[in-house]
Scaffold this motif. Structure first.
Motif, mmCIF file in Angstrom:
data_model
loop_
_atom_site.group_PDB
_atom_site.id
_atom_site.type_symbol
_atom_site.label_atom_id
_atom_site.label_comp_id
_atom_site.label_asym_id
_atom_site.label_seq_id
_atom_site.Cartn_x
_atom_site.Cartn_y
_atom_site.Cartn_z
ATOM 1 N N ARG A 35 0.787 -1.307 0.054
ATOM 2 C CA ARG A 35 -0.054 -0.116 0.094
ATOM 3 C C ARG A 35 0.701 1.218 -0.008
ATOM 4 O O ARG A 35 0.358 2.299 0.043
ATOM 5 C CB ARG A 35 -0.693 0.095 1.263
ATOM 6 N N GLY A 36 2.075 1.131 0.270
ATOM 7 C CA GLY A 36 3.013 2.157 0.443
ATOM 8 C C GLY A 36 3.503 2.875 1.716
ATOM 9 O O GLY A 36 4.028 3.746 1.767
ATOM 10 N N ASP A 37 2.781 2.089 2.653
ATOM 11 C CA ASP A 37 2.941 2.456 4.121
ATOM 12 C C ASP A 37 4.597 2.057 4.541
ATOM 13 O O ASP A 37 4.768 0.892 4.191
ATOM 14 C CB ASP A 37 1.968 1.754 4.813
ATOM 15 N N LEU A 38 5.054 2.934 5.106
ATOM 16 C CA LEU A 38 6.591 2.564 5.371
ATOM 17 C C LEU A 38 6.778 1.504 6.471
ATOM 18 O O LEU A 38 5.962 1.434 7.495
ATOM 19 C CB LEU A 38 7.146 3.922 6.034
ATOM 20 N N ILE A 39 7.651 0.503 5.764
ATOM 21 C CA ILE A 39 8.091 -0.463 6.981
ATOM 22 C C ILE A 39 9.590 0.068 7.609
ATOM 23 O O ILE A 39 9.701 -0.347 8.776
ATOM 24 C CB ILE A 39 8.370 -1.670 6.117
ATOM 25 N N ALA A 40 10.436 0.405 6.875
ATOM 26 C CA ALA A 40 11.590 0.848 7.657
ATOM 27 C C ALA A 40 12.469 1.793 6.456
ATOM 28 O O ALA A 40 12.139 1.780 5.343
ATOM 29 C CB ALA A 40 12.698 -0.296 7.817
ATOM 30 N N MET A 41 13.340 2.546 7.260
ATOM 31 C CA MET A 41 13.960 3.605 6.421
ATOM 32 C C MET A 41 15.256 3.803 7.134
ATOM 33 O O MET A 41 15.370 3.852 8.454
ATOM 34 C CB MET A 41 13.361 4.801 6.314
ATOM 35 N N ALA A 42 16.425 4.188 6.407
ATOM 36 C CA ALA A 42 17.643 4.449 6.879
ATOM 37 C C ALA A 42 18.499 5.658 6.026
ATOM 38 O O ALA A 42 18.404 5.326 4.758
ATOM 39 C CB ALA A 42 18.583 3.143 6.921
ATOM 40 N N ARG A 43 18.945 6.480 6.707
ATOM 41 C CA ARG A 43 19.773 7.413 5.856
ATOM 42 C C ARG A 43 21.152 7.247 6.481
ATOM 43 O O ARG A 43 21.474 7.556 7.520
ATOM 44 C CB ARG A 43 19.235 8.650 6.232
ATOM 45 N N SER A 62 6.778 2.510 -6.873
ATOM 46 C CA SER A 62 6.933 1.095 -7.396
ATOM 47 C C SER A 62 5.955 0.188 -6.704
ATOM 48 O O SER A 62 5.507 -0.822 -7.390
ATOM 49 C CB SER A 62 8.414 0.732 -6.896
ATOM 50 N N ALA A 63 5.447 0.341 -5.444
ATOM 51 C CA ALA A 63 4.624 -0.597 -4.882
ATOM 52 C C ALA A 63 3.342 -0.579 -5.292
ATOM 53 O O ALA A 63 2.615 -1.628 -5.498
ATOM 54 C CB ALA A 63 4.583 -0.350 -3.420
ATOM 55 N N CYS A 64 2.912 1.046 -5.683
ATOM 56 C CA CYS A 64 1.388 1.194 -6.250
ATOM 57 C C CYS A 64 1.112 0.179 -7.431
ATOM 58 O O CYS A 64 0.136 0.023 -7.820
ATOM 59 C CB CYS A 64 1.286 2.500 -6.230
ATOM 60 N N PHE A 65 2.356 0.162 -8.253
ATOM 61 C CA PHE A 65 2.035 -0.525 -9.661
ATOM 62 C C PHE A 65 2.858 -1.596 -9.888
ATOM 63 O O PHE A 65 2.736 -2.449 -10.938
ATOM 64 C CB PHE A 65 2.432 0.579 -10.624
ATOM 65 N N GLY A 66 3.528 -2.124 -8.858
ATOM 66 C CA GLY A 66 4.359 -3.374 -8.845
ATOM 67 C C GLY A 66 5.309 -3.343 -9.987
ATOM 68 O O GLY A 66 5.647 -4.444 -10.449
ATOM 69 N N ARG A 67 6.044 -2.285 -10.088
ATOM 70 C CA ARG A 67 7.041 -2.344 -11.161
ATOM 71 C C ARG A 67 7.946 -1.178 -10.812
ATOM 72 O O ARG A 67 7.880 -0.324 -9.864
ATOM 73 C CB ARG A 67 6.437 -1.972 -12.534
#
Length: 138
Positions: A35-43, A62-67
């Motif tokens: 759905r585009g909800d954040l699971i994890a992120m690092a900078r 990418s997640a919204c369209f699976g590509r």
């Protein structure tokens, strides 16, 4: 709905950041669910301040369209893409640097990178996805 686990997302990030480090670039990498909800992120230390939001926006696209998000760049000004970008308050970036994440043909989410050249962003997330034993193709 199948979703990438936090443990898998962290593996994607860790391996992606290792790839970036070996390439001599500074990135942020975000992993989102389908759905585009954040699971994890690092900078990475020294990566520009704007890179977390951009890496997430690419991953959301990418997640919204699976590509791959780069496949959407050419059509980014189409009415549908413009509507999606507007609906998601700018958190949808159809620019190269993110790849979908699949297991056994099922979309689990996506990973996006930002901070280097677009191809380097994509290379880092691809390395992360593969290191986690997942795939960027269905």
């Amino acid at each position: 709905m199948s979703v990438i686990s936090l443990s898998e997302a962290q593996q994607v990030i860790d391996a992606g950041l290792a790839q970036a480090d070996s390439a001599g670039v500074l990135l942020s990498i975000s992993v989102v669910d389908p759905r585009g909800d954040l699971i994890a992120m690092a900078r990475m230390d020294g990566a520009p301040w704007r890179t977390p939001a951009i890496s997430r926006g690419k991953a959301v696209a990418s997640a919204c369209f699976g590509r791959a998000s780069g496949e959407m760049t050419e059509g980014a000004q189409s009415p549908v893409m413009r509507a999606v970008m507007e609906q998601l308050d700018g958190n949808f970036i159809p620019g190269q640097g993110a790849l979908p994440i699949f297991r056994d043909g099922v979309l689990l989410g996506a990973a996006g990178g930002s901070g280097a050249a677009s191809q380097e962003d994509e290379d880092a997330v691809r390395a992360g996805i593969e290191a986690a034993g997942l795939s960027a193709t269905a």
